[in-house]
Design an enzyme around this catalytic site. Structure first.
Site, PDB file in Angstrom:
ATOM      1  N   HIS A 223      -1.575   0.647  -9.930  1.00  0.00           N
ATOM      2  CA  HIS A 223      -2.208  -0.307  -9.016  1.00  0.00           C
ATOM      3  C   HIS A 223      -2.851  -1.477  -9.786  1.00  0.00           C
ATOM      4  CE1 HIS A 223      -3.956  -0.595  -4.694  1.00  0.00           C
ATOM      5  NE2 HIS A 223      -3.750  -1.794  -5.213  1.00  0.00           N
TER       6      HIS A 223
ATOM      7  N   GLU B 297      -4.062   7.860  -5.072  1.00  0.00           N
ATOM      8  CA  GLU B 297      -4.289   7.221  -6.367  1.00  0.00           C
ATOM      9  C   GLU B 297      -5.576   7.776  -6.965  1.00  0.00           C
ATOM     10  OE1 GLU B 297      -4.205   2.996  -5.723  1.00  0.00           O
ATOM     11  OE2 GLU B 297      -2.179   3.043  -4.911  1.00  0.00           O
TER      12      GLU B 297
ATOM     13  N   ARG C 237       0.863  -1.192   0.000  1.00  0.00           N
ATOM     14  CA  ARG C 237       0.000   0.000   0.000  1.00  0.00           C
ATOM     15  C   ARG C 237       0.894   1.235   0.000  1.00  0.00           C
ATOM     16  NH1 ARG C 237      -3.540  -2.446  -1.783  1.00  0.00           N
ATOM     17  NH2 ARG C 237      -5.638  -2.781  -0.998  1.00  0.00           N
TER      18      ARG C 237
HETATM   19  C1  DGY Z   1      -5.618  -5.639  -3.199  1.00  0.00           C
HETATM   20  O1  DGY Z   1      -6.340  -6.583  -3.504  1.00  0.00           O
HETATM   21  O2  DGY Z   1      -5.548  -5.190  -2.059  1.00  0.00           O
HETATM   22  C2  DGY Z   1      -4.816  -5.099  -4.291  1.00  0.00           C
HETATM   23  O3  DGY Z   1      -4.066  -4.012  -3.904  1.00  0.00           O
HETATM   24  C3  DGY Z   1      -5.741  -4.780  -5.426  1.00  0.00           C
HETATM   25  O4  DGY Z   1      -5.137  -5.166  -6.604  1.00  0.00           O
END
Ligand code: DGY
Length: 321
Positions: free
Chosen positions: A285, A266, A237
């Protein structure tokens, strides 16, 4: 009558499954999030919602949604949801673990090799017509073979990443909130303190979720400790990284380069200094973005909603430890 909000456009076969259990209100865009006020309006009489990580589920949403029984988050991470609050209202929260593990690890690996071998810079060079001849050090990058690779976050994605490293003759170190001796044995990974990981890794891969413990974990002090030729990859993250410190570290040569799938904000602000740096590769992402995996994620959300609306336990509820 059940009412299910779907905050992004999903393929008809999934929508059909939801329509078999209730009325579906779907936002018909796949790249633009449902506007917040529209979401708040739609959720008023909803009993279920299928959302993405762009939707923030906070007290305003929960107050607006007295009938809500289940929130199916189309992601494994759930830092967009105030889980304790939602749980306190008896609403089930589900995520999409396991189905995206391998795909996300593959993206991490792709980013790591892309940055190590300077693929984006090299490709631009060719496209710009700058290629004149073979050069002894033209886009000379960094080997993965024999490198020390440090994994921060040894959950399922961290493990899948480590499995892929085994074919590259690397030494694997990891740091995690808890130690897992089975993983160490199976993957030949060495558990080390966080500072050791920083000081000795040629590549550092962050797969960690965002929690109060991991927020800003990669800060100025952390980058200062890293090797000057280290490559930093983040598929966890964005907010696990202090981006100002990262920019400084790249500018000052505290580390060599980075590859990021996730950012604090984002989409990224086009004025962000990272965008003008050749040694930063940024993708939007897309860790879990293969067609098969995205289908599986949506199906899991649909299954969870169906189960909860039929008064059964969800397959993948989020349980805070
Ligand atoms: C998640 O599933 O948390 C990812 O970051 C999304 O692709």
């Amino acid at each position: 009558m059940e009412k299910i909000i779907v905050s992004r456009s999903i393929p008809q076969p999934f929508k059909d499954q939801l329509e078999a259990i209730g009325q579906v209100e779907m936002w018909d865009e796949s790249l633009i999030p449902m506007p917040r006020n529209q979401f708040l309006e739609a959720i008023k009489d909803a009993t279920a919602c299928l959302i993405t990580l762009s939707e923030k589920i906070d007290s305003e949403v929960i107050k607006a949604a007295p009938k809500l029984k289940v929130i199916a988050n189309m992601a494994v991470g759930f830092d967009n949801i105030d889980v304790p609050l939602v749980n306190s209202k008896g609403i089930t929260v589900t995520n999409t673990p396991d189905v995206l593990t391998e795909t996300t690890a593959e993206l991490g690996f792709t980013l790591m090799l892309t940055v190590a071998r300077r693929i984006v810079e090299a490709e631009k060079y060719v496209q710009n017509g700058e290629w004149q001849s073979w050069g002894p050090y033209l886009f000379a990058g960094k080997d993965l073979s024999n490198a020390n690779v440090g994994i921060y976050g040894m959950g399922e994605i961290g493990k899948a990443f480590a499995r892929r490293l085994k074919g590259f003759d690397t030494k694997i170190m990891y740091h995690n909130r808890s130690r897992n001796k089975d993983t160490e044995k199976a993957l030949g990974a060495l558990y080390v303190p966080f500072d050791t990981l920083l000081e000795h890794s040629d590549f550092i891969i962050c797969t960690a979720p965002l929690t109060e413990e991991t927020r800003n974990k990669f800060n100025a002090q952390a980058f200062e400790k890293m090797k000057n030729d280290a490559i930093f990859i983040n598929i966890g993250r964005g907010a696990v990284v202090d981006e100002e410190a990262l920019v400084y570290a790249l500018q000052e040569g505290q580390i060599a380069a980075c590859g990021l799938d996730v950012l604090r904000e984002e989409p990224i602000d086009m004025a962000h200094p990272l965008l003008s740096m050749d040694n930063a590769v940024i993708v939007p992402h897309i860790g879990s973005a293969s067609v098969t995996t995205r289908n599986r994620m949506i199906q899991l959300c649909v299954d969870n909603i169906t189960l909860v609306l039929n008064n059964q336990y969800a397959k993948t509820p989020v349980n805070l430890k």
